[in-house]
Enzyme design. Structure first.
Site, PDB file in Angstrom:
ATOM      1  CD  GLU A 232      -8.173 -43.478  53.815  1.00 42.73           C
ATOM      2  OE1 GLU A 232      -8.171 -44.714  54.030  1.00 42.73           O
ATOM      3  OE2 GLU A 232      -8.075 -42.994  52.674  1.00 42.73           O
TER       4      GLU A 232
ATOM      5  CG  ASP B  74      -9.134 -44.379  50.184  1.00 44.49           C
ATOM      6  OD1 ASP B  74      -9.224 -45.543  50.623  1.00 44.49           O
ATOM      7  OD2 ASP B  74     -10.026 -43.523  50.328  1.00 44.49           O
TER       8      ASP B  74
ATOM      9  CG  ASP C 299      -7.615 -41.106  46.198  1.00 44.48           C
ATOM     10  OD1 ASP C 299      -6.995 -41.162  47.277  1.00 44.48           O
ATOM     11  OD2 ASP C 299      -8.817 -40.829  46.128  1.00 44.48           O
TER      12      ASP C 299
ATOM     13  CD  GLU D  99      -9.221 -36.295  49.869  1.00 47.17           C
ATOM     14  OE1 GLU D  99      -9.672 -35.608  50.783  1.00 47.17           O
ATOM     15  OE2 GLU D  99      -9.892 -36.677  48.884  1.00 47.17           O
TER      16      GLU D  99
ATOM     17  CE1 TYR E 269     -10.880 -45.168  47.409  1.00 49.34           C
ATOM     18  CE2 TYR E 269      -9.782 -44.452  45.405  1.00 49.34           C
ATOM     19  CZ  TYR E 269     -10.222 -44.186  46.688  1.00 49.34           C
ATOM     20  OH  TYR E 269     -10.031 -42.955  47.247  1.00 49.34           O
TER      21      TYR E 269
ATOM     22  NE  ARG F 131     -13.575 -39.995  46.796  1.00 51.46           N
ATOM     23  CZ  ARG F 131     -13.577 -40.398  48.057  1.00 51.46           C
ATOM     24  NH1 ARG F 131     -12.660 -41.258  48.469  1.00 51.46           N
ATOM     25  NH2 ARG F 131     -14.463 -39.950  48.917  1.00 51.46           N
TER      26      ARG F 131
ATOM     27  CG  HIS G 295      -3.525 -48.582  39.076  1.00 49.77           C
ATOM     28  ND1 HIS G 295      -2.856 -47.645  38.334  1.00 49.77           N
ATOM     29  CD2 HIS G 295      -2.964 -48.569  40.302  1.00 49.77           C
ATOM     30  CE1 HIS G 295      -1.911 -47.090  39.067  1.00 49.77           C
ATOM     31  NE2 HIS G 295      -1.948 -47.621  40.268  1.00 49.77           N
TER      32      HIS G 295
END
Length: 937
Positions: free
Chosen positions: A14, A100, A102, A104, A324, A326, A371
């Site tokens: 991203e 990422d 997740d 999104e 990460y 989030r 995780h």
């Protein structure tokens, strides 16, 4: 790049920062590009092509009659980026989508796949930390795109579009144009408004207690104890009163006279120990950080907003310092457990590490964002000292916080003992009570355990008692005590504390509202929309938020119900797990479910005729006073007949108004604008009548300007009190180029609208004031040096008083300087280098000799959190009992020695070693990166 067929691999992430870091970990045959966030989205109707706008996508960008199919377009500012990615793909034999991990990130990868239409093998590459080992491991262990995660994220996006596009127009028509509603933001706004309603309904109660100071002997330590029982009844404290100010339960409510009488009697009474109880004290470390707990702790300890905390964490993650950010998981990988335990053992000793690793159970339902908890990246953690030369400011502080929390989570419990001592005394006959009981508690930590590394901050709690670590003197039952002091103390109960960003995030998490990736953006949205503002750390709702929340509660009850909102998150989790279908769930939400007799969103907004717009925007204050949210802002209005008591209906002087007619009815309702600095819970009937009295619609005429004869009027406006001149009708009627604006000036902070006089008002209207003319050197066109005359003016602006010379502005310290500053003083200010960003360092408050340990001179400074003593290497905050005036050199050296004795700590001092030039380059780089970055939808 090399032509296809040579084994080149294209990786798409991203952000450019992440791309740069990852590129260094992969080989020469890898190319890493950044999509810069999302590349496409559902357009607004105004952005749609004419033929699409007339079709089924025209209203929402979603075809609600065809399984809620969305219409996506590549963002206008991403078309160039898409062309670049397609060009890079032509030279690749494999495509790795490394967004990422997740939902999104999975959706971004899907949009890239749909847009680029690659003809080469595609692999999904996921990782939760950016280290060489993790990236290479992720490249070797890829997977397919998770379509269930994509479905969950797309459902969320479509749901938010339907919600916003259906509800927001209702707010435009019934409250105010330009407002917005959102599935999570509306619920978060309601939470803040409900807390303010509790504060508005709160009625304070007064109660008294007695504190005594006792000692078992002249050689023993004195201790304090608080009165807890009177004649067998427990003494009332703040928690024994309801929000209505009434006492709950059968407790002894002491007034001033009773408490004072008991205090006097205790001084003359025989006090003995009636019981001694001791129990073990154990305290466990907190779990590693999740997104929400990181935001809470960053707010408490670093004063970072949720948005800024996540922005800093994003940079740390992208540059390979943390995992990460989030996540709502508290788990640590096996390698992380090993690293944390080994580092704790190396720094603090084997006794500080338990025999087995600690595993933390997740309290929040449906942990799904990542995780693992947030921790330092890598199989071996870098200490703050090791990264001090690389990280600066907030980045270093946040990394240090994450490191400490992770290490402490794998350390041993803190242990000690808590002793509780009860004291009894029989008072003389003239005292207000016969038998009284005092209680004292003390906790002694015998083994600090994880506290040697880290202690979690605490939010301010209502009616909280101090849980201080202190040692009580050795005593036994029947031990006679000497009373050194006994004093009565009065208290008023406190209203419920407003939410801070940290406590709001905590409450949203507990209720299951939103997800880790949405907390910061949700709070930012309700602030940007004008629903909530900050007063210090507290979140204060606006009157506009009251109107919007009332409309939602009365007409869209289910949509702002906490349980319903949380259940929607659970439904999205079911879709993410492949256990529910997107189209089926959206149909039930939008069209309703006949089997469950539940209305859908479409039916809820179908009939708006019954919504009373005026009633929705009216908040009753009491005593015939209401607040209304109008087109131009909130205002207070008197609706009850002037001169009539709204409680009894009888004529009363307390309610008499100047505008009342003979029958007590006001000719026209009195109104006054509410300033932004008045919080809703401060708008009492008394405050409202004060505004009505001092700020009528036509203002208070102070007199006439002797130069032009115009009336000078003092008013209370939306942005605070101000003075203005009244233009003659013929002048006020002029338009276009001939239009004349009346002179207007805000009052200074120390001025009172009610007592303002004409002289002061004219001085305010004279601003900006010409301080004088100064000579400035200039370079002529032919290269020779010359001089020119430049005017210096004193002005009052949005951010306070300042001087202006050409385009050069300098701040003043007080508003009074606008009238008093001389030309010489102004020139002296301009002679100083201009301060940018942080102000110049303050001079020391006190100086001492060289420290006996470090050999450096010791000084006392005034810091962000109070006065502290420092030798340039070690900082020690002055204790509560330390007085600057009487502080001795020996005491200063003692404070520094105590701080050093606490063990190894990592300083932020290294962050200050960067040169000004390096700082400038870094700021420029940040600015360039910010221009390229695109915020995730």
């Amino acid at each position: 790049m090399s032509p296809a067929g040579t084994g080149r691999k294209l990786v798409i992430v991203e952000s450019p920062a992440k791309a740069k870091t990852i590129a260094g970990y992969l080989g020469a045959d890898w190319d890493v590009e950044a999509s810069v966030g999302h590349i496409r989205d559902i357009p607004t109707p105004s952005e749609m092509p004419a033929d699409i706008k007339k079709g089924p996508f025209g209203r929402f960008g979603v075809d609600v009659d065809n399984d809620f199919e969305p219409y996506y377009v590549v963002d206008a500012d991403k078309k160039k980026k898409v062309r670049e990615l397609k060009a890079a793909l032509k030279n690749a034999d494999e495509l790795y989508l490394a967004t990422d991990e997740d939902r999104e990130g999975e959706a971004i990868a899907w949009h890239l796949l749909e847009t680029l239409q690659p003809r080469v093998p595609v692999k999904r590459m996921v990782f939760h930390e950016i280290t060489k080992e993790a990236i290479q491991r992720a490249a070797a262990n890829t997977r397919d795109l998770d379509t269930a995660l994509v479905d969950a994220q797309e459902t969320r996006r479509i749901l938010d579009r339907l919600y916003g596009y259906e509800i927001s127009p209702v707010l435009w028509r019934k409250v105010k144009a330009g407002l917005s509603a959102g599935r999570v933001q509306s619920v978060a706004t309601r939470m803040v408004v409900e807390r303010e309603r509790e504060r508005m309904a709160f009625r304070s109660a007064n109660y008294w207690d007695v504190e005594g100071e006792f000692t078992p002997g002249a050689e023993s330590q004195a201790f304090t104890a608080r009165l807890t029982g009177v004649d067998g009844r427990r003494v009332a404290t703040g928690r024994d009163f309801g929000d209505d100010g009434r006492l709950k339960g059968d407790v002894a409510h002491l007034d001033e006279g009773t408490a004072t009488g008991i205090a006097h009697a205790v001084m003359a009474a025989d006090v003995t120990v009636t019981s001694v109880a001791e129990k073990p004290y154990t305290r466990r470390p907190s779990a590693p950080f999740t997104t929400s707990t990181l935001q809470q702790e960053a707010s408490r300890k670093l004063r970072l907003s949720s948005k800024n905390a996540m922005r800093v964490a994003q940079r740390l993650y992208e540059n390979g310092y943390i995992t990460y950010m989030r996540t709502d998981s508290t788990a640590l990988s096996q390698s992380a457990l090993t690293a944390a335990r080994q580092q704790a053992r190396d720094l603090y000793g084997a006794d500080y590490v338990p025999d087995a690793p600690r595993n933390y159970a997740k309290k929040v339902k449906n942990a799904q964002e990542a995780h693992e908890a947030i921790r330092p990246a890598g199989d071996r953690f870098r200490t703050p000292a090791q990264v001090a030369g690389e990280l600066r400011g907030d980045e270093f502080a946040l990394y240090e916080l994450i490191w400490k929390r992770t290490i402490a989570s794998q350390m041993a419990d803190a242990k000690g003992s808590t002793a509780t001592v009860k004291l009894g005394a029989t008072l003389d006959r003239e005292a207000p009570a016969e038998r009284v009981e005092f209680t004292a508690s003390g906790t002694v930590i015998t083994f600090r355990g994880f506290l040697a590394a880290y202690e979690e901050g605490r939010d301010e709690q209502r009616n909280a008692t101090t849980d201080e670590e202190r040692r009580l003197p050795r005593m036994g039952e029947s031990t006679a005590l000497t009373t050194l002091r006994a004093e009565a103390d009065g208290h008023d109960t406190s209203p419920p504390a407003r939410y801070t960003e940290a406590t709001l995030v905590k409450a949203m998490e507990e209720k299951g509202i939103g997800r880790p990736s949405t907390y910061a953006s949700t709070i930012g949205t309700i602030q940007d929309r004008g629903y909530v503002s900050n007063r210090g750390n507290a979140l204060v709702p606006s009157w506009l938020a009251f109107a919007v929340t009332r409309l939602m509660e009365e007409h869209f009850t289910r949509l702002v119900d906490y349980d319903f909102t949380a259940s929607m998150e659970e439904d999205l989790d079911e879709i993410a797990g492949g256990n529910a279908q997107r189209a089926t769930w959206l149909k039930r939400f939008y069209f309703g479910d006949e089997a469950r007799s539940s209305q859908g969103l479409r039916d809820l907004v179908a009939d708006l005729g019954e919504i009373d717009a005026r009633g929705i925007s009216t908040i009753e204050i009491g005593d015939g006073i209401v607040v209304r949210v109008g087109r131009y802002g909130p205002y207070v209005e008197e609706v009850a007949p002037a001169g009539v008591d709204p409680e009894t209906g009888e004529i009363s002087d307390a309610y008499a108004g100047d505008s009342a007619s003979a029958d007590g009815t006001p000719a026209t309702p009195r109104r006054a604008t509410i300033n932004d600095d008045i919080a809703p819970d401060e708008m009492t009937p008394e405050k409202a009548r004060e505004l009505l009295a001092t700020a009528a619609d036509d203002g208070r005429v102070l007199g006439q300007d002797p130069e032009n004869g115009r009336d000078i009027v003092a008013k209370a406006g939306r942005y605070g009190p101000y003075v203005t001149e009244v233009l003659p009708e013929e002048v006020a009627a002029l338009k276009g180029k001939n239009k004349v604006k009346p002179r207007t000036a805000s009052l200074f902070k120390d001025m009172d609208l009610a007592t303002l006089d004409l002289e002061t008002a004219l001085k305010l209207l004279s601003l900006p004031r010409v301080v004088g003319v100064t000579t400035e050197k200039v370079t002529n066109e032919d290269g020779t040096e010359g001089e020119k005359q430049v005017e210096i003016t004193a002005q009052n602006g949005r951010y306070g008083p300042y001087l202006k010379k050409g385009t050069d502005s300098r701040s003043l310290t007080t508003e009074q300087q606008l009238f008093d500053i001389t030309l010489e003083e102004a020139e002296a200010i301009y002679a100083q280098p201009k301060q940018r960003g942080r102000a110049a360092a303050k001079p020391p408050l006190k100086e001492f000799g060289p420290d006996p340990v470090s050999g450096r001179p010791v000084v006392v400074k005034d810091g962000r959190f109070g006065e502290y003593v420092t030798d340039g290497e070690t900082n020690a905050t002055l204790r509560r009992d330390d007085d600057l005036e009487t502080l001795t050199q020996e005491r200063a050296f003692e404070l520094l020695a105590e701080k050093r004795a606490k063990g190894p700590t990592t300083r932020k001092r290294a962050a200050k070693k960067t040169t000004k030039k390096a700082t400038t380059k870094k700021a420029a780089a940040k600015k360039a990166t910010a221009k390229k970055a695109t915020k995730k939808a």
